[in-house]
Write a protein that holds these residues in place. Sequence first.
Motif, PDB file in Angstrom:
ATOM      1  N   GLU A   1     -85.920 -34.397 -62.521  1.00  0.00           N
ATOM      2  CA  GLU A   1     -86.521 -35.422 -61.701  1.00  0.00           C
ATOM      3  C   GLU A   1     -88.043 -35.858 -62.503  1.00  0.00           C
ATOM      4  O   GLU A   1     -88.896 -35.992 -61.717  1.00  0.00           O
ATOM      5  CB  GLU A   1     -87.126 -34.664 -60.396  1.00  0.00           C
ATOM      6  CG  GLU A   1     -85.990 -34.115 -59.753  1.00  0.00           C
ATOM      7  CD  GLU A   1     -86.099 -33.324 -58.109  1.00  0.00           C
ATOM      8  OE1 GLU A   1     -87.005 -33.877 -57.559  1.00  0.00           O
ATOM      9  OE2 GLU A   1     -85.464 -32.515 -58.164  1.00  0.00           O
TER      10      GLU A   1
ATOM     11  N   THR B   1     -89.422 -39.267 -61.248  1.00  0.00           N
ATOM     12  CA  THR B   1     -90.316 -39.312 -59.892  1.00  0.00           C
ATOM     13  C   THR B   1     -91.629 -38.849 -60.110  1.00  0.00           C
ATOM     14  O   THR B   1     -92.411 -39.527 -59.631  1.00  0.00           O
ATOM     15  CB  THR B   1     -89.747 -38.135 -58.886  1.00  0.00           C
ATOM     16  OG1 THR B   1     -88.474 -38.507 -58.771  1.00  0.00           O
ATOM     17  CG2 THR B   1     -90.677 -37.901 -57.833  1.00  0.00           C
TER      18      THR B   1
ATOM     19  N   HIS C   1     -82.973 -31.083 -53.596  1.00  0.00           N
ATOM     20  CA  HIS C   1     -83.197 -32.668 -53.862  1.00  0.00           C
ATOM     21  C   HIS C   1     -81.948 -33.193 -53.265  1.00  0.00           C
ATOM     22  O   HIS C   1     -82.450 -34.473 -52.770  1.00  0.00           O
ATOM     23  CB  HIS C   1     -83.228 -32.916 -55.327  1.00  0.00           C
ATOM     24  CG  HIS C   1     -83.063 -34.111 -55.882  1.00  0.00           C
ATOM     25  ND1 HIS C   1     -84.044 -35.242 -55.500  1.00  0.00           N
ATOM     26  CD2 HIS C   1     -81.977 -34.950 -56.597  1.00  0.00           C
ATOM     27  CE1 HIS C   1     -83.491 -36.445 -56.171  1.00  0.00           C
ATOM     28  NE2 HIS C   1     -82.573 -36.088 -56.451  1.00  0.00           N
TER      29      HIS C   1
ATOM     30  N   ASP D   1     -88.112 -33.674 -51.537  1.00  0.00           N
ATOM     31  CA  ASP D   1     -88.848 -34.408 -52.526  1.00  0.00           C
ATOM     32  C   ASP D   1     -90.285 -34.622 -52.143  1.00  0.00           C
ATOM     33  O   ASP D   1     -91.139 -34.663 -53.022  1.00  0.00           O
ATOM     34  CB  ASP D   1     -88.055 -35.727 -53.072  1.00  0.00           C
ATOM     35  CG  ASP D   1     -86.804 -35.270 -53.713  1.00  0.00           C
ATOM     36  OD1 ASP D   1     -86.400 -34.121 -54.099  1.00  0.00           O
ATOM     37  OD2 ASP D   1     -85.981 -36.172 -53.990  1.00  0.00           O
TER      38      ASP D   1
END
Length: 550
Positions: free
Chosen positions: A94, A97, A318, A327
């Motif tokens: 991730e 992100t 997730h 998240d």
Amino acid sequence: MRMVLWRALVGLLLVVGAVVVPAGGAKAEAGYQWKQEYITAPDGTRLHADVLRPKGLADDQRTPVIMTVSPYRAHLAYLTDPRVKGGPSTDNLEAQTFLDAGYTYVIVDLRGFGGSNGCPDFGGPGERSDVKTAVEWAAGQSWSTGKVGLFGVSYEAWTGLMGLTEQPAGLAAVGAFEPVVDPYSYLYMQGVAWKFSGKPVTESGVRPGDLAGLEHLLIASTPAHWEDSAEYQLNATTIDSACYAQYFANTTNHDGGTEFWQDRDLVRRLRGNTIPLFLGQGFTDYNTKADRVFQLWNGLGPGEHHAWFGQWGHRTCHDKCGVTNFDGELLAFFDRHVAGKNVTVPGPRITVSQSDGRWRSETQWPPADSAMVTAELRTGEYTDRGLFAGADRELWSISQPLPTAQHLSGTATATLTLDGSPQATVAVEVSDIAPDGRSTVITRGIAPVSATTEIRMLAQDWPIEAGHRIGFRITDVIDDVWSHTPTFSKVTVRAAQVRLPLLTATRTPDLPGGPTEGVGKWRAEKSATLPPDLLNNARVTVDFPARTGS
């Protein structure tokens, strides 16, 4: 020999990748700026780091840092068929992100892995030093605010916990999901090896057992990408056979009392920790198990800690957990503690996913009203032969139908008085039996046979409907879970009891969410219909408590 074959296999894949797509093609669309650095640890070990910065950011513009310290992020660790990507391995991190949220993301190879030299030591002082060195290096860079958060799943969560033990300057928070907390209990349950199997039990399969050390040494043998620097190439191809031999000898030692294993027990090391920890553990994860992680959680000191415990395998929530808020909670946790933003982390201190697909909040887990209820089991004997299921391998005890619903929440334990060979094993399994005879495993545990055998089972959170029964099976070994060489001898059970952690107050789920993928897989794989004669002839009476309203 196996290391040579592994390198040959990956080398062949490299050739295929080189013919199909140039190495740069896979990196062209990356959503970040990328550079590589080398960090020198106090003992001289050279640690390779991939530094990912948001696009368009000036070199000296300061950002908070998220870091993953890993054995798994060699530049050829993740293959994109039919090409070899090369460059930073960001799969499942991730990373984008965090980059989009204004963080620099740093990936550091543990000693002996990827582009780092040195000798792996499976969570020992060398690897703990690597985490401390990496965090303090990142905190001191001109592009860093001085605040670092560690994030990861599995081994990469283990290194986050190592960071907590070392308390490096700049470490502000850790997100650790499905972590190893004690590598001995990762490989063995009271001295009995968890089984290494190619058959997937959760999303990632079962890794533990005597082959785990070999597995990590094979990973350490991953060659460099052809575009990597000379130092990276040298570190990736240099194999210290003496180091590897010692590593393998230690990880296959079944004695949990050795200095090697005791030194790596983070449950003890993290008692009283106050650095914010966001911890996640799946009850149906049979890679890193729902076991000592709860001892670690309940030994933490005061701090803004958060946890998600529930019905999933070796992953974060997730996706595939039936919720959409994970998240946001994760990013808010790091924004508050690492980026220093004035935000509140949404959600309760502990989020719990029940086996019935519903979600609730708790302030502690196991909950304060989880009280032990004792079930006295039938006695008899079984054969320690570990081959096929049969009446001579198991003893069943089945409760009366529940007059009211019950809720198992915590860790069940068993005490057995046994006569038998100390080389034999005894396993206890607890199941939820529906009125139609369909039995679903809730939890289980195992230990070597001794005069008085204590078994700590895996933790669970499992509502049981009124009219259902609870089944207890005593056997030698559960073949798809543990590895055991049978003695072919008889074991006599002279007394046996199981203590069930049952909630005294009824829970009303108060969080949004639906069934997880993990609990669906569990029910499909761990259910079977019991024959009527067994249901009718193995009865015991259990004094189930009355339950109060929430």
